[in-house]
Scaffold this motif. Structure first.
Motif: not given
Length: 130
Positions: A57, A32, A34, A55, A5-6, A30
């Motif tokens: 990771p 996403d 950040k 939200s 997911r992240s 992934t």
């Protein structure tokens, strides 16, 4: 392989952040990514989103040597915080250090999934998603 997911990249080197993000994207690990240059910003993000598992990771790739809050300080703070997380978050130390003392010190944090050295390879990245 199901994409994660992240992933959070925590590194003060913008070139390394960009290279890692490109590799993650190319290998479709992934959707996403950040990027954070300061480990304190990651802790703040996690604390602000404790009630929102989506939200948080799946994985944090953490550099050890950074200004302001370094990876060691992050690991200490995260060791206290992780018990209150609504989902598991895997932490991988990602460093250019080949010092065996760093590797031994990281091993004292039982929640760290691995000690990876820069630069990442495709095989290592694909291993994160398994």
């Amino acid at each position: 392989m199901k994409p994660l997911r992240s992933i959070f990249i925590v590194d003060d080197d913008p070139i390394h952040q960009q290279i890692t993000e490109i590799m993650l994207d190319r290998l479709r690990v992934t959707n996403d990514v950040k990027k954070f240059s300061d480990a304190q910003d990651v802790l703040d993000h996690i604390r602000q989103h404790l009630a929102e598992p989506a939200s948080l990771p799946d994985i944090i790739l953490l550099d050890l040597n950074m200004p302001v809050m370094d990876g060691w300080e992050f690991l200490e703070a995260f060791s206290v915080l992780r018990g209150s997380l609504p989902k598991p978050v895997k932490v991988y130390v990602l460093t250019s250090s080949i010092d065996e003392r760093d590797r031994q010190r990281v091993s004292m944090f039982d929640f760290v999934e691995g000690y990876l050295t820069k630069p990442l390879t495709n095989d290592i990245i694909l291993g994160l998603a398994r």
